[in-house]
Scaffold this active site. Structure first.
Site, mmCIF file in Angstrom:
data_model
loop_
_atom_site.group_PDB
_atom_site.id
_atom_site.type_symbol
_atom_site.label_atom_id
_atom_site.label_comp_id
_atom_site.label_asym_id
_atom_site.label_seq_id
_atom_site.Cartn_x
_atom_site.Cartn_y
_atom_site.Cartn_z
ATOM 1 N N HIS A 266 3.410 12.998 -23.434
ATOM 2 C CA HIS A 266 4.166 12.163 -24.378
ATOM 3 C C HIS A 266 4.222 12.777 -25.781
ATOM 4 C CE1 HIS A 266 0.216 10.490 -25.508
ATOM 5 N NE2 HIS A 266 0.791 9.976 -26.565
ATOM 6 N N LYS B 173 7.246 12.971 -29.252
ATOM 7 C CA LYS B 173 6.955 12.575 -30.636
ATOM 8 C C LYS B 173 7.821 13.390 -31.580
ATOM 9 C CE LYS B 173 2.176 11.156 -30.038
ATOM 10 N NZ LYS B 173 1.804 9.964 -30.771
ATOM 11 N N LYS C 152 0.662 12.324 -16.840
ATOM 12 C CA LYS C 152 -0.524 13.157 -16.994
ATOM 13 C C LYS C 152 -1.750 12.372 -16.546
ATOM 14 C CE LYS C 152 -3.041 13.380 -20.737
ATOM 15 N NZ LYS C 152 -3.885 12.374 -21.409
ATOM 16 N N GLU D 186 -9.627 10.653 -33.598
ATOM 17 C CA GLU D 186 -9.401 9.242 -33.276
ATOM 18 C C GLU D 186 -10.642 8.470 -33.688
ATOM 19 O OE1 GLU D 186 -6.347 9.270 -29.568
ATOM 20 O OE2 GLU D 186 -8.400 9.825 -29.079
ATOM 21 N N LYS E 58 -13.204 11.565 -30.091
ATOM 22 C CA LYS E 58 -13.218 10.100 -30.197
ATOM 23 C C LYS E 58 -14.346 9.700 -31.150
ATOM 24 C CE LYS E 58 -10.427 9.291 -26.531
ATOM 25 N NZ LYS E 58 -9.061 8.791 -26.721
ATOM 26 N N ASP F 148 0.849 -1.189 0.000
ATOM 27 C CA ASP F 148 0.000 0.000 0.000
ATOM 28 C C ASP F 148 0.892 1.250 0.000
ATOM 29 O OD1 ASP F 148 -3.140 0.427 1.379
ATOM 30 O OD2 ASP F 148 -1.805 2.099 0.918
ATOM 31 N N HIS G 119 -1.619 17.860 -24.929
ATOM 32 C CA HIS G 119 -1.013 17.484 -26.214
ATOM 33 C C HIS G 119 -1.182 18.572 -27.285
ATOM 34 C CE1 HIS G 119 -0.819 13.812 -24.137
ATOM 35 N NE2 HIS G 119 -1.834 13.157 -24.662
ATOM 36 N N ASP H 147 -8.170 15.812 -21.486
ATOM 37 C CA ASP H 147 -7.427 14.615 -21.906
ATOM 38 C C ASP H 147 -6.376 14.930 -22.963
ATOM 39 O OD1 ASP H 147 -6.914 11.822 -21.889
ATOM 40 O OD2 ASP H 147 -8.123 11.561 -23.700
#
Ligand code: BG6
Length: 467
Positions: free
Chosen positions: A168, A172, A138, A206, A316, A85, A230, A225
């Site tokens: 991330h 790239k 993140k 996406e 999405k 824990d 990003h 998100d």
């Protein structure tokens, strides 16, 4: 701490989804390239032992990117495991043992942000934070206030130079190539400003849904998100001035300047959508108003960009998976009737392949009279399987103490400031059909002459392609 290479990598959340999908593949790739030779300690509360973690790593690699027997054997040799824990001091005493005297461990918190404070406090109490770095996954906070609080907590135990906030997209190559395109080519400077550019749009589409992450996504939504992090990184690369130097702080200074010139988003410049069927996903509230699509317009009030609208659209269950920048030029003061002229464009595709395309008008071949068409001059490159993945790149950079691929404290707070006003309340969310470009209401927030469709095949005649 000094500039030493980290001599151990500890990752919290070792049995989680991120470790399974991204971290094990990155670790194997780092081992394969000879970039990871130090102990790797997974920490989680799962009631597991090291053999179970090894089996999980094997399964992860088989499903994500492929198992390389030689590299996997080496990785397994480096792997250790602590189960316990995060509230329990004994977990951290065990971690200290497993670190076997490492002087400069890098602690990677691949866990929900609510646990960050507990873990960093325990790292400090157990002495594991001395000489160490901390890498945080993140989302970095939930809004401006929580991000500030998180920064405060981290800065209580670590220096800014030892804190690595992951986005991330900074790992790239295609995202960083925007800077190369802008600052390694003289001709770009001549047009990349308010005198020639009419609007800039960034689309991150996406063609899949929330992929089993309903509970996380429902607390998050598209703006938190992918836009606040990003796509703002893409935006700052597009809008920043040339840095005074290429060290991490000079580049990040310029990015922060761009964010400072962006006023908070106004509700009237934002449209939210939710794909039909989202509320049936596991972990999603039946009456959820979380957006799975957002389109917004921003002002960048710098000398270079004042008056040029920037549009961002992400979602999405859209018709394609692609991240693309589309800059529209002003039309020339031509004698050709306006309705026959389509403005020139610059198209930078970041994903799935990397493309730089310049769109221009010319006479349509095989047509009569002065019929015009848009042709593109295209330079394109499809990433090969052995290229470094973003996670491999960012983890490698953090372990060498290179901050350039990470978001600085002031950057994350400025980015939250811009979206903060539209994160509260009970916003209007319009339903859209899966496989469509969002709700019809998106028309309200659209570039002049509409959004470019990154999925449109053969949208332009390719000028440099053999006939
Ligand atoms: C993650 C988001 O940060 O980025 C996901 O949580 C999103 O929802 C992903 O799908 C996109 O990353 P990439 O590298 O596939 O473009």
């Amino acid at each position: 701490m000094n500039g030493s290479h980290s001599d151990a990598l500890v990752f919290f959340g070792a049995t989680g989804d991120l470790a399974y999908k991204k971290i094990f593949p990155a670790l194997q790739a780092m081992v394969k390239r000879g970039h990871l030779t130090v102990p790797v300690v997974g920490v989680a509360k799962a009631g597991w032992n090291l053999d179970q973690l090894r089996a999980r790593a094997e399964d992860s690699l088989e499903k994500h990117g492929g198992l390389d027997s030689a590299a996997f054997e080496k990785l397994i040799g480096l792997l250790r495991y602590v189960d316990g824990d995060y509230q329990d001091r004994a977990t951290f005493a065990d971690l200290r043992n497993q670190l076997k005297g490492a002087q400069h461990p890098a602690h990677y918190l691949a866990i929900p942000p609510v646990l960050f404070e507990t873990v960093v406090e325990q790292l400090a109490d157990s002495g594991c934070s001395t000489g160490a770095r901390v890498i945080v996954e993140k989302p970095f906070g939930h809004d401006l206030a929580s991000a500030k609080e998180l920064n405060k907590v981290l800065l209580r135990f670590f220096d800014e130079a030892d804190i690595f906030r992951i986005d991330h997209y900074l790992g790239k190559r295609a995202v960083n190539n925007v800077l190369a395109f802008r600052f390694a080519n003289t001709f770009v400077e001549s047009f990349w400003n308010r005198n020639y550019i009419k609007s800039v749009e960034i689309t991150m589409a996406e063609n899949f849904g929330v992929q089993g992450r309903g509970a996380f996504y429902d607390q998050t939504g598209t703006i938190r998100d992918v836009i606040q992090n990003h796509l703002f990184q893409v935006l700052t690369n597009l809008a920043m001035e040339p840095p005074a130097d290429y060290d991490s702080d000079s580049v990040r200074d310029e990015k922060v300047k761009v964010l400072k010139a962006i006023p908070p988003i106004d509700e009237k410049n934002l449209v939210r959508g939710q794909f039909r069927g989202y509320r049936d996903e596991n972990g999603v509230a039946k009456d959820s108003r979380t957006e799975t699509f957002a389109a917004l317009q921003l002002e960048v009030n710098t000398w270079r960009w004042k008056g040029v609208p920037f549009f961002i659209r992400a979602g999405k269950c859209l018709p394609a998976t692609s991240t693309e920048i589309f800059g529209k030029f002003q039309k020339p003061p031509s004698l050709i009737p306006d309705n026959e002229l389509v403005q020139n464009h610059l198209r930078l595709r970041l994903n799935p392949e990397v493309t730089i395309a310049m769109g221009m008008m010319g006479l349509a071949p095989n047509a009569e009279g002065f019929a015009l068409q848009t042709s593109e001059m295209v330079a394109s490159h499809s990433p090969s399987a052995d290229e470094m993945d973003a996670y491999e790149r960012v983890l490698g950079a953090a372990m060498t103490g290179d901050s350039s691929l990470f978001a600085r404290e002031d950057y994350v707070e400025e980015a939250w400031r811009i979206v903060d006003p539209v994160l509260r309340g009970n916003p209007l969310v319009f339903e859209y059909a899966p496989n469509s470009w969002g709700p019809a209401e998106v028309e309200r927030v659209s570039p002049p002459a509409g959004w470019h469709d990154p999925a449109a095949k053969g949208a332009f005649f390719v000028a440099n392609e053999a006939a």
